[in-house]
Design a protein around this motif. Structure first.
Motif, PDB file in Angstrom:
ATOM      1  N   GLN A 193      37.374  45.087  51.020  1.00  0.00           N
ATOM      2  CA  GLN A 193      37.479  45.076  49.426  1.00  0.00           C
ATOM      3  C   GLN A 193      39.197  46.031  49.585  1.00  0.00           C
ATOM      4  N   ASP A 194      40.056  43.987  50.164  1.00  0.00           N
ATOM      5  CA  ASP A 194      41.170  44.221  50.573  1.00  0.00           C
ATOM      6  C   ASP A 194      41.869  43.172  49.261  1.00  0.00           C
ATOM      7  N   LEU A 195      41.385  44.102  48.273  1.00  0.00           N
ATOM      8  CA  LEU A 195      42.487  43.768  47.213  1.00  0.00           C
ATOM      9  C   LEU A 195      43.741  42.421  47.045  1.00  0.00           C
ATOM     10  N   ALA A 196      43.993  42.191  47.897  1.00  0.00           N
ATOM     11  CA  ALA A 196      45.958  41.757  47.895  1.00  0.00           C
ATOM     12  C   ALA A 196      45.254  40.923  48.644  1.00  0.00           C
ATOM     13  N   GLY A 197      44.735  40.847  49.957  1.00  0.00           N
ATOM     14  CA  GLY A 197      44.453  39.919  50.473  1.00  0.00           C
ATOM     15  C   GLY A 197      43.219  38.659  50.140  1.00  0.00           C
ATOM     16  N   PHE A 198      41.922  39.035  49.319  1.00  0.00           N
ATOM     17  CA  PHE A 198      41.271  38.369  48.163  1.00  0.00           C
ATOM     18  C   PHE A 198      41.922  37.101  47.681  1.00  0.00           C
ATOM     19  N   VAL A 199      43.002  38.282  46.546  1.00  0.00           N
ATOM     20  CA  VAL A 199      43.836  37.713  45.515  1.00  0.00           C
ATOM     21  C   VAL A 199      44.404  36.199  46.339  1.00  0.00           C
ATOM     22  N   SER A 200      44.617  36.322  47.173  1.00  0.00           N
ATOM     23  CA  SER A 200      46.424  35.520  48.082  1.00  0.00           C
ATOM     24  C   SER A 200      45.122  34.500  48.085  1.00  0.00           C
TER      25      SER A 200
ATOM     26  N   LEU B 256      34.561  33.039  33.273  1.00  0.00           N
ATOM     27  CA  LEU B 256      34.284  33.790  34.179  1.00  0.00           C
ATOM     28  C   LEU B 256      35.763  35.359  34.436  1.00  0.00           C
ATOM     29  N   VAL B 257      36.239  33.897  34.683  1.00  0.00           N
ATOM     30  CA  VAL B 257      37.675  34.570  34.761  1.00  0.00           C
ATOM     31  C   VAL B 257      38.301  32.894  34.890  1.00  0.00           C
ATOM     32  N   SER B 258      40.042  33.851  34.461  1.00  0.00           N
ATOM     33  CA  SER B 258      40.408  32.136  34.024  1.00  0.00           C
ATOM     34  C   SER B 258      42.378  32.696  34.749  1.00  0.00           C
ATOM     35  N   GLY B 259      42.405  32.882  35.678  1.00  0.00           N
ATOM     36  CA  GLY B 259      43.478  32.534  36.440  1.00  0.00           C
ATOM     37  C   GLY B 259      44.206  33.910  37.533  1.00  0.00           C
ATOM     38  N   LYS B 260      44.823  34.404  37.987  1.00  0.00           N
ATOM     39  CA  LYS B 260      44.935  34.974  39.012  1.00  0.00           C
ATOM     40  C   LYS B 260      44.662  36.668  38.125  1.00  0.00           C
ATOM     41  N   LYS B 261      45.003  36.704  37.401  1.00  0.00           N
ATOM     42  CA  LYS B 261      45.851  38.676  36.500  1.00  0.00           C
ATOM     43  C   LYS B 261      44.512  38.619  36.273  1.00  0.00           C
ATOM     44  N   ALA B 262      43.530  37.883  35.892  1.00  0.00           N
ATOM     45  CA  ALA B 262      42.203  38.243  35.269  1.00  0.00           C
ATOM     46  C   ALA B 262      41.125  38.611  36.552  1.00  0.00           C
ATOM     47  N   LEU B 263      41.230  37.466  37.867  1.00  0.00           N
ATOM     48  CA  LEU B 263      40.728  37.419  38.731  1.00  0.00           C
ATOM     49  C   LEU B 263      41.317  38.780  39.652  1.00  0.00           C
TER      50      LEU B 263
ATOM     51  N   TYR C 118      38.002  42.218  39.712  1.00  0.00           N
ATOM     52  CA  TYR C 118      37.915  42.787  41.753  1.00  0.00           C
ATOM     53  C   TYR C 118      37.927  43.958  41.661  1.00  0.00           C
ATOM     54  N   ALA C 119      39.394  44.630  41.490  1.00  0.00           N
ATOM     55  CA  ALA C 119      39.793  45.957  41.417  1.00  0.00           C
ATOM     56  C   ALA C 119      38.910  46.361  41.129  1.00  0.00           C
ATOM     57  N   LYS C 120      38.688  46.533  39.723  1.00  0.00           N
ATOM     58  CA  LYS C 120      36.905  47.042  39.085  1.00  0.00           C
ATOM     59  C   LYS C 120      36.110  47.393  40.021  1.00  0.00           C
ATOM     60  N   MET C 121      35.343  45.532  40.088  1.00  0.00           N
ATOM     61  CA  MET C 121      34.283  45.691  41.195  1.00  0.00           C
ATOM     62  C   MET C 121      35.003  46.570  42.428  1.00  0.00           C
ATOM     63  N   PHE C 122      35.399  46.577  43.284  1.00  0.00           N
ATOM     64  CA  PHE C 122      35.724  47.119  44.309  1.00  0.00           C
ATOM     65  C   PHE C 122      35.413  48.739  44.493  1.00  0.00           C
ATOM     66  N   GLN C 123      36.509  49.174  42.925  1.00  0.00           N
ATOM     67  CA  GLN C 123      36.181  50.413  42.540  1.00  0.00           C
ATOM     68  C   GLN C 123      34.843  51.504  42.236  1.00  0.00           C
ATOM     69  N   GLU C 124      34.115  50.493  41.523  1.00  0.00           N
ATOM     70  CA  GLU C 124      32.845  50.516  41.943  1.00  0.00           C
ATOM     71  C   GLU C 124      31.409  50.875  42.047  1.00  0.00           C
TER      72      GLU C 124
END
Length: 117
Positions: A21-28, A45-52, A56-62
């Motif tokens: 759940q390393d969001l920054a590493g995942f997104v990178s 489902l996702v278009s662009g890094k901001k949406a990604l 995933y921030a929401k999924m990791f939190q939940e």
């Protein structure tokens, strides 16, 4: 950027970050204009890094126990195809999905998900 890594190494790094759940590493590991789609519908489902990042921030939190295990992997040119088993989602039991990753310029540019019914 992930210099001089194979597509498989980039997808594996993405998986390690996902499981920790390393969001920054995942997104990178993804391109700025990444597209994540369902196959065969083509539904985006996702278009662009901001949406990604938001998704995933929401999924990791939940789902703090969310975890993915690779059951099979095929590497072909700049594509990595993973049969994944996902567990730890609060709203469902274990399930499998097939992910096709397209890697360009050292980042994941497109992903197609085929979920088992």
């Amino acid at each position: 950027m992930h210099k001089n890594k194979t597509p498989e190494e980039i997808v594996q790094q993405q998986l390690l970050c996902y499981n920790s759940q390393d969001l920054a590493g995942f997104v990178s590991t993804y391109a700025e204009d990444v597209l994540i789609m369902e196959h065969p519908s083509g539904n985006v489902l996702v278009s662009g890094k901001k949406a990604l990042t938001e998704r995933y921030a929401k999924m990791f939190q939940e789902n703090p126990n969310n975890h993915c295990v690779i059951k099979d992997r095929i590497c072909y040119s700049n594509y990595v195809i993973d049969r994944e088993e996902i567990t730890g989602r609060d709203n469902r039991g274990a399930f499998e999905a097939l992910a096709i990753y397209e890697v360009n310029d050292q980042v994941i540019s497109k992903v197609w998900f085929l979920e088992a019914k």
